[in-house]
Motif scaffolding. Structure first.
Motif, PDB file in Angstrom:
ATOM      1  N   PRO A  33       0.643  -1.078   0.046  1.00 31.30           N
ATOM      2  CA  PRO A  33       0.099  -0.178   0.078  1.00 31.30           C
ATOM      3  C   PRO A  33       0.952   1.324   0.064  1.00 31.30           C
ATOM      4  O   PRO A  33       0.523   2.304  -0.402  1.00 31.30           O
ATOM      5  CB  PRO A  33      -0.699   0.022   1.276  1.00 31.30           C
ATOM      6  CG  PRO A  33      -0.551  -1.194   1.938  1.00 31.30           C
ATOM      7  CD  PRO A  33       0.499  -2.061   1.312  1.00 31.30           C
ATOM      8  N   ASN A  37       0.624   4.165  -2.659  1.00 33.60           N
ATOM      9  CA  ASN A  37       0.338   5.719  -2.096  1.00 33.60           C
ATOM     10  C   ASN A  37       1.535   6.609  -2.717  1.00 33.60           C
ATOM     11  O   ASN A  37       1.154   7.675  -3.242  1.00 33.60           O
ATOM     12  CB  ASN A  37       0.697   5.446  -0.609  1.00 33.60           C
ATOM     13  CG  ASN A  37      -0.043   6.770  -0.012  1.00 33.60           C
ATOM     14  OD1 ASN A  37      -0.939   7.671  -0.647  1.00 33.60           O
ATOM     15  ND2 ASN A  37       0.320   7.343   0.887  1.00 33.60           N
ATOM     16  N   PHE A  41       0.728   9.655  -5.213  1.00 32.98           N
ATOM     17  CA  PHE A  41       1.233  11.055  -5.077  1.00 32.98           C
ATOM     18  C   PHE A  41       1.967  11.328  -6.236  1.00 32.98           C
ATOM     19  O   PHE A  41       2.003  12.858  -6.643  1.00 32.98           O
ATOM     20  CB  PHE A  41       1.968  11.108  -3.568  1.00 32.98           C
ATOM     21  CG  PHE A  41       2.487  12.330  -3.127  1.00 32.98           C
ATOM     22  CD1 PHE A  41       1.358  13.334  -2.672  1.00 32.98           C
ATOM     23  CD2 PHE A  41       3.619  12.972  -3.557  1.00 32.98           C
ATOM     24  CE1 PHE A  41       1.883  14.366  -2.106  1.00 32.98           C
ATOM     25  CE2 PHE A  41       3.972  14.007  -2.997  1.00 32.98           C
ATOM     26  CZ  PHE A  41       3.037  14.675  -2.416  1.00 32.98           C
ATOM     27  N   TYR A 100      -8.101  12.342  -0.934  1.00 32.12           N
ATOM     28  CA  TYR A 100      -7.443  10.771  -0.837  1.00 32.12           C
ATOM     29  C   TYR A 100      -8.217   9.891  -0.111  1.00 32.12           C
ATOM     30  O   TYR A 100      -8.346   8.775  -0.732  1.00 32.12           O
ATOM     31  CB  TYR A 100      -6.111  11.390  -0.029  1.00 32.12           C
ATOM     32  CG  TYR A 100      -5.210  10.180   0.424  1.00 32.12           C
ATOM     33  CD1 TYR A 100      -4.312   9.828  -0.211  1.00 32.12           C
ATOM     34  CD2 TYR A 100      -5.473   9.402   1.610  1.00 32.12           C
ATOM     35  CE1 TYR A 100      -3.266   8.749  -0.050  1.00 32.12           C
ATOM     36  CE2 TYR A 100      -4.602   8.287   2.084  1.00 32.12           C
ATOM     37  CZ  TYR A 100      -3.728   7.941   1.259  1.00 32.12           C
ATOM     38  OH  TYR A 100      -3.021   7.027   1.643  1.00 32.12           O
ATOM     39  N   LYS A 101      -8.864  10.185   1.070  1.00 31.99           N
ATOM     40  CA  LYS A 101      -9.639   9.460   1.551  1.00 31.99           C
ATOM     41  C   LYS A 101     -10.628   8.688   1.175  1.00 31.99           C
ATOM     42  O   LYS A 101     -11.293   7.648   1.522  1.00 31.99           O
ATOM     43  CB  LYS A 101     -10.107   9.881   3.092  1.00 31.99           C
ATOM     44  CG  LYS A 101     -11.014  11.057   2.840  1.00 31.99           C
ATOM     45  CD  LYS A 101     -11.111  11.775   4.122  1.00 31.99           C
ATOM     46  CE  LYS A 101     -11.875  13.099   4.091  1.00 31.99           C
ATOM     47  NZ  LYS A 101     -10.820  14.015   3.545  1.00 31.99           N
ATOM     48  N   VAL A 104      -8.355   7.277  -3.100  1.00 35.85           N
ATOM     49  CA  VAL A 104      -7.235   6.647  -3.156  1.00 35.85           C
ATOM     50  C   VAL A 104      -7.554   5.426  -2.430  1.00 35.85           C
ATOM     51  O   VAL A 104      -7.180   4.099  -2.197  1.00 35.85           O
ATOM     52  CB  VAL A 104      -6.030   7.224  -2.418  1.00 35.85           C
ATOM     53  CG1 VAL A 104      -4.896   6.244  -2.239  1.00 35.85           C
ATOM     54  CG2 VAL A 104      -5.664   8.384  -3.618  1.00 35.85           C
ATOM     55  N   LEU A 105      -8.262   5.599  -1.071  1.00 33.40           N
ATOM     56  CA  LEU A 105      -8.534   4.588  -0.192  1.00 33.40           C
ATOM     57  C   LEU A 105      -9.493   3.304  -0.644  1.00 33.40           C
ATOM     58  O   LEU A 105      -9.598   2.186  -0.011  1.00 33.40           O
ATOM     59  CB  LEU A 105      -9.094   5.246   1.279  1.00 33.40           C
ATOM     60  CG  LEU A 105      -8.041   5.748   1.882  1.00 33.40           C
ATOM     61  CD1 LEU A 105      -8.594   6.409   3.472  1.00 33.40           C
ATOM     62  CD2 LEU A 105      -6.838   4.961   2.400  1.00 33.40           C
ATOM     63  N   MET A 108      -7.236   1.097  -2.354  1.00 30.50           N
ATOM     64  CA  MET A 108      -6.327   0.430  -1.502  1.00 30.50           C
ATOM     65  C   MET A 108      -7.149  -0.446  -0.547  1.00 30.50           C
ATOM     66  O   MET A 108      -6.632  -1.238   0.298  1.00 30.50           O
ATOM     67  CB  MET A 108      -5.392   1.167  -0.619  1.00 30.50           C
ATOM     68  CG  MET A 108      -4.465   1.657  -1.635  1.00 30.50           C
ATOM     69  SD  MET A 108      -2.699   2.577  -0.688  1.00 30.50           S
ATOM     70  CE  MET A 108      -3.660   3.835   0.005  1.00 30.50           C
ATOM     71  N   LEU A 226       1.241  11.713   6.610  1.00 33.24           N
ATOM     72  CA  LEU A 226       1.213  11.943   4.967  1.00 33.24           C
ATOM     73  C   LEU A 226       2.157  12.980   4.526  1.00 33.24           C
ATOM     74  O   LEU A 226       2.594  13.287   3.254  1.00 33.24           O
ATOM     75  CB  LEU A 226      -0.234  12.149   4.551  1.00 33.24           C
ATOM     76  CG  LEU A 226      -1.090  10.854   4.256  1.00 33.24           C
ATOM     77  CD1 LEU A 226      -2.475  11.451   3.940  1.00 33.24           C
ATOM     78  CD2 LEU A 226      -0.709   9.817   3.238  1.00 33.24           C
ATOM     79  N   LEU A 233       4.541   8.733   3.205  1.00 33.08           N
ATOM     80  CA  LEU A 233       3.785   8.212   2.396  1.00 33.08           C
ATOM     81  C   LEU A 233       3.647   6.669   2.354  1.00 33.08           C
ATOM     82  O   LEU A 233       2.691   5.950   2.045  1.00 33.08           O
ATOM     83  CB  LEU A 233       4.054   8.585   1.053  1.00 33.08           C
ATOM     84  CG  LEU A 233       3.892   9.983   0.725  1.00 33.08           C
ATOM     85  CD1 LEU A 233       4.487  10.554  -0.631  1.00 33.08           C
ATOM     86  CD2 LEU A 233       2.387  10.456   0.846  1.00 33.08           C
ATOM     87  N   PRO A 237      -0.763   4.843   5.544  1.00 30.88           N
ATOM     88  CA  PRO A 237      -1.811   3.978   5.485  1.00 30.88           C
ATOM     89  C   PRO A 237      -2.180   2.913   6.413  1.00 30.88           C
ATOM     90  O   PRO A 237      -3.209   2.411   7.064  1.00 30.88           O
ATOM     91  CB  PRO A 237      -1.977   3.624   3.921  1.00 30.88           C
ATOM     92  CG  PRO A 237      -1.174   4.494   3.333  1.00 30.88           C
ATOM     93  CD  PRO A 237      -0.102   5.049   4.031  1.00 30.88           C
TER      94      PRO A 237
END
Length: 261
Positions: A33, A37, A41, A100-101, A104-105, A108, A226, A233, A237
């Motif tokens: 992860p 990430n 980024f 991101y949350k 991206v989450l 992942m 982060l 990075l 997570p």
């Protein structure tokens, strides 16, 4: 659980998460992860650098601004280009941190869900049989939670935007936005546990609201990590998920002991 005690638990569990990861050598779970990430980024950073230049050129061309004039105007022209380009690059990075949350989450989610399960197994010695059908259901449930949180946070952002114009009260708007954002960061990490224990969305929301100090603390440290170049990075997570799993287990144990009494 009181807010202060819940918040302290959210901070403490990051230290416990580090000990668990080191003790059981979970670096493989950290690395994948983390690499995803870093790649995401880097793509956002590249997009910000690339498109900010193109947008800046388009804006200046649109208004017919050129640097081929007197020396003082040329200096002003260069300064304006620098400021606009820097602002656009900052905007891209801010947009990345904001979505991101939510985005991206989701990408992942399967990996972080497995990590949360692994951490829970090490803590409670409970084994969870793998089920592809259940995994797919959990992924869609996770997406629905993310979309719900995204809508609610957006409504808060819009409301606080207008509150920001109110004298004195508006001064605290940035702080309120920060706390709300940290709350939803923590919510995302905690919900992996809610999925595993088959909480409904309503039950998950109730759990996080009841332990909002824990969620905010988890989100704050996650966000802080982060901001650490490269290393943050890579580990943010996974450390956040393991910390949320440890805290979730502590809260459930405390709740069960009170119920038995």
């Amino acid at each position: 659980m009181k807010f202060s005690k819940s918040f302290q638990l959210g901070v403490k569990t990051y230290g416990d998460a580090h000990k668990l990861i080191v003790k059981h050598k979970l670096w493989g779970y950290v690395l994948l992860p983390g690499l995803i990430n870093v790649i995401l980024f880097a793509l956002i950073f590249w997009a910000g650098y690339h498109f900010s230049g193109k947008i800046t050129n388009w804006v200046f061309d649109f208004f017919g601004l050129t640097g081929n004039q007197s020396s003082w105007y040329s200096f002003l022209f260069s300064a304006m280009r620098f400021v606009l380009r820097f602002f656009l690059q900052f905007l891209f990075i801010y947009a990345y941190l904001y979505v991101y949350k939510f985005i991206v989450l989701i990408i992942m989610s399967p990996i972080l869900a497995l990590l949360s399960e692994k951490a829970d197994n090490l803590i409670t010695r409970t084994k969870y049989p793998f089920s592809l059908k259940q995994l797919i259901k959990d992924i869609f449930r996770g997406i629905s939670i993310v979309l719900r949180n995204m809508l609610i946070e957006l409504l808060y952002v819009i409301a606080l935007f207008f509150v920001g114009f109110i004298p004195i009260i508006g001064f605290f708007t940035p702080l309120a936005l920060f706390v709300i954002s940290m709350y939803f960061y923590g919510f995302s990490m905690i919900d992996y546990n809610s999925e595993r224990y088959r909480y409904s969305i309503h039950q998950s929301v109730h759990f996080v609201r009841k332990n909002k100090g824990f969620a905010i603390a988890n989100g704050m440290i996650f966000y802080g990590l982060l901001l650490v170049p490269i290393l943050g990075l890579l580990i943010a997570p996974t450390y956040a998920v393991v910390a949320a799993t440890i805290g979730f287990d502590n809260i459930r144990n405390a709740s069960n002991s009170i119920t038995k009494k």
